[in-house]
Design an enzyme around this catalytic site. Sequence first.
Site, PDB file in Angstrom:
ATOM      1  N   LYS A  55     -36.420  34.475  12.472  1.00  0.00           N
ATOM      2  CA  LYS A  55     -35.783  33.312  13.097  1.00  0.00           C
ATOM      3  C   LYS A  55     -34.269  33.346  12.907  1.00  0.00           C
ATOM      4  O   LYS A  55     -33.512  33.098  13.854  1.00  0.00           O
ATOM      5  CB  LYS A  55     -36.361  32.015  12.504  1.00  0.00           C
ATOM      6  CG  LYS A  55     -37.790  31.740  12.909  1.00  0.00           C
ATOM      7  CD  LYS A  55     -38.326  30.511  12.200  1.00  0.00           C
ATOM      8  CE  LYS A  55     -39.762  30.235  12.584  1.00  0.00           C
ATOM      9  NZ  LYS A  55     -40.279  29.022  11.904  1.00  0.00           N
ATOM     10  N   ALA A  71     -35.997  28.788   8.074  1.00  0.00           N
ATOM     11  CA  ALA A  71     -37.049  28.655   7.062  1.00  0.00           C
ATOM     12  C   ALA A  71     -38.406  28.663   7.741  1.00  0.00           C
ATOM     13  O   ALA A  71     -38.524  28.349   8.929  1.00  0.00           O
ATOM     14  CB  ALA A  71     -36.864  27.365   6.270  1.00  0.00           C
ATOM     15  N   ASP A  72     -39.416  29.026   6.965  1.00  0.00           N
ATOM     16  CA  ASP A  72     -40.788  28.939   7.444  1.00  0.00           C
ATOM     17  C   ASP A  72     -41.698  28.680   6.248  1.00  0.00           C
ATOM     18  O   ASP A  72     -41.490  29.236   5.177  1.00  0.00           O
ATOM     19  CB  ASP A  72     -41.225  30.211   8.165  1.00  0.00           C
ATOM     20  CG  ASP A  72     -42.416  29.935   9.063  1.00  0.00           C
ATOM     21  OD1 ASP A  72     -42.190  29.593  10.241  1.00  0.00           O
ATOM     22  OD2 ASP A  72     -43.560  30.008   8.588  1.00  0.00           O
ATOM     23  N   THR A  73     -42.682  27.818   6.453  1.00  0.00           N
ATOM     24  CA  THR A  73     -43.599  27.443   5.388  1.00  0.00           C
ATOM     25  C   THR A  73     -45.009  27.884   5.745  1.00  0.00           C
ATOM     26  O   THR A  73     -45.474  27.649   6.855  1.00  0.00           O
ATOM     27  CB  THR A  73     -43.555  25.917   5.161  1.00  0.00           C
ATOM     28  OG1 THR A  73     -42.215  25.561   4.827  1.00  0.00           O
ATOM     29  CG2 THR A  73     -44.484  25.491   4.046  1.00  0.00           C
ATOM     30  N   GLY A 108     -40.336  30.611   3.016  1.00  0.00           N
ATOM     31  CA  GLY A 108     -39.322  31.642   3.168  1.00  0.00           C
ATOM     32  C   GLY A 108     -38.068  31.011   3.728  1.00  0.00           C
ATOM     33  O   GLY A 108     -38.145  30.158   4.619  1.00  0.00           O
TER      34      GLY A 108
END
Length: 192
Positions: A55, A71-73, A108
Site C-alpha cells: 500500500k 497499515a494493515d491489520t 503491519g
Amino acid sequence: MSRPDLVLASASPRRIELLAQLGIVPDRIDPADIDETPTRDETPSRLAVRLARTKAGVVAGRSPGAVVLAADTVVAVGRRLLEKPADAAEAAEFLTLLSGRNHRVFTGIAVAKDDQLISRVVDTRVSFKVLSPGEIRDYVATGDWRGKAGGYAIQGPAGAFVIRIVGSHPAVMGLPLFETANLLAGVGWRRP
C-alpha cells in the site's frame, strides 16, 4: 526547508483518530486499492507487513516527495486468517471461533519517502471470554463487525469480550502509535 506532505494510504476513520492522538493530521488521504489475497503458505505476520508495504509503495508512486504511511491489520487464530466477514453469518462464525480463546492481531505499518520504504509488524495477543450464543447474536445485530478484520472492533461493543491484551491496544484498533511515531521520525518527518 518545508516539511513534506504526509499521505495516509487508508480511509480508515480509526487510523485518522489514532494519528490525531499523536497530534498528526494527514495532509492527504489516498487509500491504496490492492489485492489483499494471501499468498500460498504466507504467515499472518508476513501478510500484514507485505500488505502495508505494498500500500505504501503504490501510494508513494503517485505522491512524489511525500511521506506515505500505510497499515494493515490481520487477525489470526493459529495460522487461520480471519479476514473481514462477508456477511453476518461469517461474523458469527468468527466470534464463535474466538470465544474463550486467545488470538493474535498483527498490524503491519510502512512508511515510504523517496526511495526509502521501512516497515514493522506489531504482534498483539488478545484473549476473549467465553461468549454465549445470545452475546454473539446481539453483537452481530449491531453491525459493528462490518469491515473489521476478525469480525470485531475492540473500540466498540466487542471491547466487553476482551479479558486481556498483551501488546499494543492501538495496534488492535489499526495503528500502533509508538511504532508509527518511530517510523515517521526514521524518515525525518516531524509534526508542524
